[in-house]
Scaffold this motif. Structure first.
Motif, PDB file in Angstrom:
ATOM      1  N   GLN A  12       0.836  -1.211   0.000  1.00 45.94           N
ATOM      2  CA  GLN A  12       0.000   0.000   0.000  1.00 45.94           C
ATOM      3  C   GLN A  12       0.868   1.258   0.000  1.00 45.94           C
ATOM      4  OE1 GLN A  12      -3.863   0.220   0.597  1.00 45.94           O
ATOM      5  NE2 GLN A  12      -3.166   1.974  -0.560  1.00 45.94           N
ATOM      6  N   GLU A  52      -6.406  -1.528  -4.671  1.00 46.48           N
ATOM      7  CA  GLU A  52      -7.664  -1.710  -3.947  1.00 46.48           C
ATOM      8  C   GLU A  52      -7.816  -3.188  -3.606  1.00 46.48           C
ATOM      9  OE1 GLU A  52     -10.896  -2.050  -7.578  1.00 46.48           O
ATOM     10  OE2 GLU A  52     -10.345  -0.049  -6.883  1.00 46.48           O
ATOM     11  N   THR A 101     -12.844  -2.154  -1.575  1.00 45.38           N
ATOM     12  CA  THR A 101     -12.475  -1.075  -0.656  1.00 45.38           C
ATOM     13  C   THR A 101     -11.034  -0.659  -0.904  1.00 45.38           C
ATOM     14  OG1 THR A 101     -12.400  -0.388   1.662  1.00 45.38           O
ATOM     15  CG2 THR A 101     -11.655  -2.601   1.175  1.00 45.38           C
ATOM     16  N   LYS A 102     -10.689   0.546  -0.494  1.00 46.19           N
ATOM     17  CA  LYS A 102      -9.295   0.988  -0.495  1.00 46.19           C
ATOM     18  C   LYS A 102      -8.776   1.121   0.934  1.00 46.19           C
ATOM     19  CE  LYS A 102      -8.989   3.067  -5.033  1.00 46.19           C
ATOM     20  NZ  LYS A 102      -8.472   4.162  -5.869  1.00 46.19           N
ATOM     21  N   SER A 103      -9.628   0.748   1.898  1.00 48.98           N
ATOM     22  CA  SER A 103      -9.204   0.738   3.304  1.00 48.98           C
ATOM     23  C   SER A 103      -8.765  -0.679   3.658  1.00 48.98           C
ATOM     24  CB  SER A 103     -10.345   1.213   4.200  1.00 48.98           C
ATOM     25  OG  SER A 103     -11.411   0.289   4.174  1.00 48.98           O
ATOM     26  N   HIS A 104      -8.751  -0.990   4.951  1.00 49.32           N
ATOM     27  CA  HIS A 104      -8.290  -2.310   5.383  1.00 49.32           C
ATOM     28  C   HIS A 104      -9.356  -3.065   6.168  1.00 49.32           C
ATOM     29  CE1 HIS A 104      -4.471  -0.254   4.501  1.00 49.32           C
ATOM     30  NE2 HIS A 104      -4.108  -1.446   4.101  1.00 49.32           N
ATOM     31  N   ASN A 105     -10.603  -2.737   5.930  1.00 47.47           N
ATOM     32  CA  ASN A 105     -11.668  -3.496   6.576  1.00 47.47           C
ATOM     33  C   ASN A 105     -12.928  -3.462   5.704  1.00 47.47           C
ATOM     34  OD1 ASN A 105     -11.689  -0.585   7.801  1.00 47.47           O
ATOM     35  ND2 ASN A 105     -13.783  -1.345   8.030  1.00 47.47           N
TER      36      ASN A 105
END
Length: 263
Positions: free
Chosen positions: A140, A148, A166-170
């Protein structure tokens, strides 16, 4: 001299999370290999000098991950190292780490299913490259917004997959309460033409708390309804029957008494 030496064939780049190994054939006999990495805008760097192996870890000389590289694999004899004649060599195909390294498996850190919500928390794969403080860069950190993730999930023992990005981690997705779900996470680089999809994480499954209706469905509901009706019916009919029986017994006793008095 050099002109009689075999040259490398079948040169391949193997790269996962920017750890890059160069491989080739054949195994040398009576000579050695030396690898030169040529970048379009960088100086030539030598690796695996006078090696008898047929692979070379070139990760540390590919730090400019958006650079285009080629590898020259030289066939050399130690006694000829001071020879001004250029040794025979083979040139590899071009390699760009940023667009060709394979995205490795994400690590699932935590997951839970509470009611109709499935929550999955995961971690980026790490690369061999480090920050100045000694900690490793994640993919990342290198790909930024080009990376993503997709969550693929499905009901346990079902083949119908759904996915979210998602582009987050959850992830948090809506699911059927009381049903077990299986899932995995995969990194994706949408801008790539090749190697868009990374390696899949391990598949995990939830263990939702099931009640008897979730387990057996409408059949048990029908059985329970029938039992309930039978119990209610029995509760109404039984006192009536008992009452009638009691009255009949009393009437019979009265008749028997009258017959005895008549005699």
């Amino acid at each position: 001299g050099y002109t009689d030496l075999p040259t490398a064939v079948n040169i391949t780049w193997s790269s996962i999370n920017f750890k890059t190994i160069l491989q080739w054939q054949p195994k040398p006999s009576g000579y050695f290999y030396t690898v030169e990495i040529h970048g379009q805008t960088s100086d030539v760097k030598r690796k695996c000098i006078l090696t008898s192996e047929t692979e070379c870890d070139v990760t540390d000389v590919l730090r400019n991950v958006k650079e285009t590289y080629t590898a020259h694999i030289l066939s050399v004899e130690p006694a000829e190292m001071d020879n001004f004649e250029e040794p025979p060599f083979t040139v590899s195909e071009k390699f760009i780490p940023y667009s060709q390294t394979v995205i490795g498996k994400p690590e699932i850190k935590d997951y839970s299913q509470k009611g109709s919500k499935l929550n999955v928390v995961f971690k980026d794969p790490l690369t061999p490259y480090m920050f100045p403080n000694g900690s490793f860069l994640s993919i990342q950190d290198i790909f930024q917004h080009d990376l993503e993730y997709k969550l693929y999930y499905w009901k346990d023992q079902s083949s119908g997959k759904k996915d979210v990005t998602t582009k987050s981690h959850n992830f948090e997705v809506s699911v059927d309460s009381g049903k077990n779900y299986c899932f995995y996470v995969q990194g994706i680089i949408p801008s790539r033409r090749e190697n868009r999809n990374g390696q899949e994480s391990m598949v995990l499954c939830t263990s939702a708390e099931k009640n008897i209706l979730d387990e057996y469905g409408t059949e048990v509901f029908i059985i329970l309804a029938v039992i309930a009706v039978a119990v209610i019916t029995l509760a109404i009919v039984l006192p009536v029957v008992l009452c009638k029986c009691k009255k009949a017994k009393k009437a019979r006793a009265v008749r028997e008494k009258e017959l005895l008095n008549g005699v």
